[in-house]
Design a protein around this motif. Structure first.
Motif, PDB file in Angstrom:
ATOM      1  N   ARG A 159      22.389  -8.674  -0.681  1.00 54.57           N
ATOM      2  CA  ARG A 159      22.102  -9.128   0.687  1.00 54.57           C
ATOM      3  C   ARG A 159      21.178  -8.167   1.397  1.00 54.57           C
ATOM      4  NH1 ARG A 159      21.965 -12.649   0.255  1.00 54.57           N
ATOM      5  NH2 ARG A 159      24.061 -13.448  -0.029  1.00 54.57           N
ATOM      6  N   SER A 160      21.410  -6.865   1.232  1.00 55.91           N
ATOM      7  CA  SER A 160      20.533  -5.868   1.833  1.00 55.91           C
ATOM      8  C   SER A 160      19.108  -6.035   1.325  1.00 55.91           C
ATOM      9  CB  SER A 160      21.048  -4.461   1.507  1.00 55.91           C
ATOM     10  OG  SER A 160      20.191  -3.473   2.043  1.00 55.91           O
ATOM     11  N   GLY A 161      18.955  -6.284   0.036  1.00 55.67           N
ATOM     12  CA  GLY A 161      17.629  -6.463  -0.551  1.00 55.67           C
ATOM     13  C   GLY A 161      16.919  -7.684   0.001  1.00 55.67           C
ATOM     14  N   GLN A 162      17.661  -8.774   0.176  1.00 55.27           N
ATOM     15  CA  GLN A 162      17.056  -9.989   0.742  1.00 55.27           C
ATOM     16  C   GLN A 162      16.584  -9.740   2.171  1.00 55.27           C
ATOM     17  OE1 GLN A 162      19.749 -13.182   1.622  1.00 55.27           O
ATOM     18  NE2 GLN A 162      18.108 -14.615   2.157  1.00 55.27           N
ATOM     19  N   ILE A 163      17.450  -9.141   2.970  1.00 52.36           N
ATOM     20  CA  ILE A 163      17.100  -8.863   4.361  1.00 52.36           C
ATOM     21  C   ILE A 163      15.901  -7.924   4.428  1.00 52.36           C
ATOM     22  CG2 ILE A 163      17.898  -7.707   6.468  1.00 52.36           C
ATOM     23  CD1 ILE A 163      20.727  -8.829   5.794  1.00 52.36           C
ATOM     24  N   ALA A 164      15.914  -6.888   3.602  1.00 50.45           N
ATOM     25  CA  ALA A 164      14.826  -5.913   3.587  1.00 50.45           C
ATOM     26  C   ALA A 164      13.502  -6.585   3.233  1.00 50.45           C
ATOM     27  CB  ALA A 164      15.136  -4.805   2.578  1.00 50.45           C
ATOM     28  N   SER A 192       0.816  -1.204   0.000  1.00 54.21           N
ATOM     29  CA  SER A 192       0.000   0.000   0.000  1.00 54.21           C
ATOM     30  C   SER A 192       0.854   1.259   0.000  1.00 54.21           C
ATOM     31  CB  SER A 192      -0.905  -0.002   1.241  1.00 54.21           C
ATOM     32  OG  SER A 192      -0.126  -0.022   2.405  1.00 54.21           O
ATOM     33  N   GLU A 193       0.202   2.358  -0.353  1.00 54.39           N
ATOM     34  CA  GLU A 193       0.886   3.652  -0.326  1.00 54.39           C
ATOM     35  C   GLU A 193       1.269   3.991   1.103  1.00 54.39           C
ATOM     36  OE1 GLU A 193       2.597   6.850  -2.172  1.00 54.39           O
ATOM     37  OE2 GLU A 193       1.557   5.179  -3.112  1.00 54.39           O
ATOM     38  N   ASN A 194       2.460   4.489   1.287  1.00 50.82           N
ATOM     39  CA  ASN A 194       2.936   4.790   2.635  1.00 50.82           C
ATOM     40  C   ASN A 194       3.593   6.151   2.641  1.00 50.82           C
ATOM     41  OD1 ASN A 194       5.444   4.746   4.606  1.00 50.82           O
ATOM     42  ND2 ASN A 194       3.896   3.410   5.483  1.00 50.82           N
ATOM     43  N   THR A 195       3.245   6.966   3.633  1.00 49.64           N
ATOM     44  CA  THR A 195       3.788   8.322   3.688  1.00 49.64           C
ATOM     45  C   THR A 195       4.726   8.513   4.877  1.00 49.64           C
ATOM     46  OG1 THR A 195       1.849   9.059   4.948  1.00 49.64           O
ATOM     47  CG2 THR A 195       1.759   9.299   2.551  1.00 49.64           C
ATOM     48  N   PHE A 248      10.315  -6.848   5.823  1.00 38.92           N
ATOM     49  CA  PHE A 248       9.032  -6.249   5.452  1.00 38.92           C
ATOM     50  C   PHE A 248       7.938  -7.315   5.390  1.00 38.92           C
ATOM     51  CE2 PHE A 248      11.254  -2.416   4.901  1.00 38.92           C
ATOM     52  CZ  PHE A 248      10.333  -1.382   4.697  1.00 38.92           C
ATOM     53  N   TYR A 249       8.274  -8.503   4.933  1.00 36.53           N
ATOM     54  CA  TYR A 249       7.310  -9.602   4.940  1.00 36.53           C
ATOM     55  C   TYR A 249       6.883  -9.915   6.371  1.00 36.53           C
ATOM     56  CZ  TYR A 249       5.582 -14.382   5.137  1.00 36.53           C
ATOM     57  OH  TYR A 249       4.843 -15.504   5.429  1.00 36.53           O
ATOM     58  N   VAL A 250       7.848  -9.994   7.280  1.00 35.43           N
ATOM     59  CA  VAL A 250       7.545 -10.293   8.693  1.00 35.43           C
ATOM     60  C   VAL A 250       6.523  -9.302   9.238  1.00 35.43           C
ATOM     61  CG1 VAL A 250       8.517 -10.173  11.032  1.00 35.43           C
ATOM     62  CG2 VAL A 250       9.696 -11.498   9.269  1.00 35.43           C
ATOM     63  N   PHE A 251       6.771  -8.021   9.068  1.00 33.46           N
ATOM     64  CA  PHE A 251       5.881  -7.022   9.652  1.00 33.46           C
ATOM     65  C   PHE A 251       4.554  -6.912   8.897  1.00 33.46           C
ATOM     66  CE2 PHE A 251       9.725  -5.845  11.892  1.00 33.46           C
ATOM     67  CZ  PHE A 251       9.222  -5.536  13.158  1.00 33.46           C
ATOM     68  N   SER A 252       4.538  -7.342   7.649  1.00 33.30           N
ATOM     69  CA  SER A 252       3.270  -7.348   6.895  1.00 33.30           C
ATOM     70  C   SER A 252       2.299  -8.376   7.442  1.00 33.30           C
ATOM     71  CB  SER A 252       3.533  -7.626   5.411  1.00 33.30           C
ATOM     72  OG  SER A 252       3.819  -9.002   5.190  1.00 33.30           O
ATOM     73  N   GLN A 253       2.801  -9.336   8.201  1.00 27.80           N
ATOM     74  CA  GLN A 253       1.982 -10.423   8.730  1.00 27.80           C
ATOM     75  C   GLN A 253       1.401 -10.101  10.117  1.00 27.80           C
ATOM     76  OE1 GLN A 253       1.446 -13.345   6.678  1.00 27.80           O
ATOM     77  NE2 GLN A 253       2.299 -11.711   5.405  1.00 27.80           N
ATOM     78  N   VAL A 260      11.078   1.909  -2.778  1.00 28.13           N
ATOM     79  CA  VAL A 260      11.774   0.612  -2.718  1.00 28.13           C
ATOM     80  C   VAL A 260      10.881  -0.414  -2.030  1.00 28.13           C
ATOM     81  CG1 VAL A 260      13.745  -0.619  -1.707  1.00 28.13           C
ATOM     82  CG2 VAL A 260      14.087   1.632  -2.751  1.00 28.13           C
ATOM     83  N   ALA A 261      10.287  -0.024  -0.902  1.00 30.81           N
ATOM     84  CA  ALA A 261       9.424  -0.938  -0.145  1.00 30.81           C
ATOM     85  C   ALA A 261       8.202  -1.351  -0.946  1.00 30.81           C
ATOM     86  CB  ALA A 261       9.003  -0.279   1.170  1.00 30.81           C
TER      87      ALA A 261
END
Length: 209
Positions: free
Chosen positions: A192-197, A2-5, A201-206, A14-15
């Motif tokens: 590696r940064s992209g994988q971790i990111a 979703s859009e995030n401000t 973000f997946y974790v917190f989306s849940q 990026v997110a």
């Protein structure tokens, strides 16, 4: 997504490009204990303290700490406090700061020396992450009630006991250090940064608030 401000626009862009479908089911199983820990705290409206731990607190643990804090803000999960530490203190590797800056974080060097201190901002109105290398038990980190997230297999194997940890979770990543001083260095750090990111973000989306 979703859009995030909340996040800086470049960082939010990026997110917005992250896709949970690119994360394997195997990795999602690895991430599930962290989701469960955060959800249990969020459900009880308790503080969520995460201490991301690696051997030298120089690369993976910093990336995980900073991306996790940004992810919590993106999904508006309150009372999340992310820390990082090592089994020994060295210095945050400069390419980590460069990689984060390229992703849209704003970084200010507060102290330059053998162990530089950085203020890493992901939002105009949120407190920056203060990033520097330290041991996981440093006074800067929480004494108890946190989840110890082991981001490298060496630290996971070498630390059978983390004092104060309410839960210990292994979410290990390959070390980009092996590509230092090679033509692939920046590419591998970004990878590696992209994988971790994406995984943070997946974790917190849940998380259900």
């Amino acid at each position: 997504m979703s859009e995030n401000t909340v996040l800086y626009p470049e960082l939010a862009a990026v997110a917005n490009g992250f896709n949970a479908n690119t994360i394997s089911n195997e990795r999602k199983e690895v991430l599930k204990p962290l989701i469960d820990f955060i959800q249990s705290k969020a459900g009880n409206q308790e503080e969520i303290r995460l201490n991301l731990i690696c051997t030298h607190n120089s690369r993976r643990s910093h990336l995980a700490q900073i991306w996790a804090q940004a992810a919590a803000a993106y999904y508006n999960i309150p009372n999340v406090f992310c820390y990082s530490g090592g089994t020994e203190a060295t210095a945050m590797f400069p390419v980590v700061a460069e990689t984060l800056k390229d992703s849209g974080f704003k970084i200010q060097a507060l102290y330059s020396g053998n162990n530089p201190v950085y203020a890493v901002k992901y939002s105009e109105n949120r407190h920056p992450v203060i990033a520097f290398s330290k041991t996981y038990s440093d006074e800067f980190n929480p004494e108890g009630g946190f989840a110890a997230i082991m981001t490298c297999s060496q630290a996971d194997g070498g630390c059978p006991f983390i004092s104060g940890a309410e839960k210990r979770i292994a979410i290990t990543y390959e070390d980009p250090k092996e590509f230092d001083n090679t033509p692939q260095q920046l590419e591998k750090y970004r990878e590696r940064s992209g994988q971790i990111a994406e995984e943070m973000f997946y974790v917190f989306s849940q998380i259900n608030k």
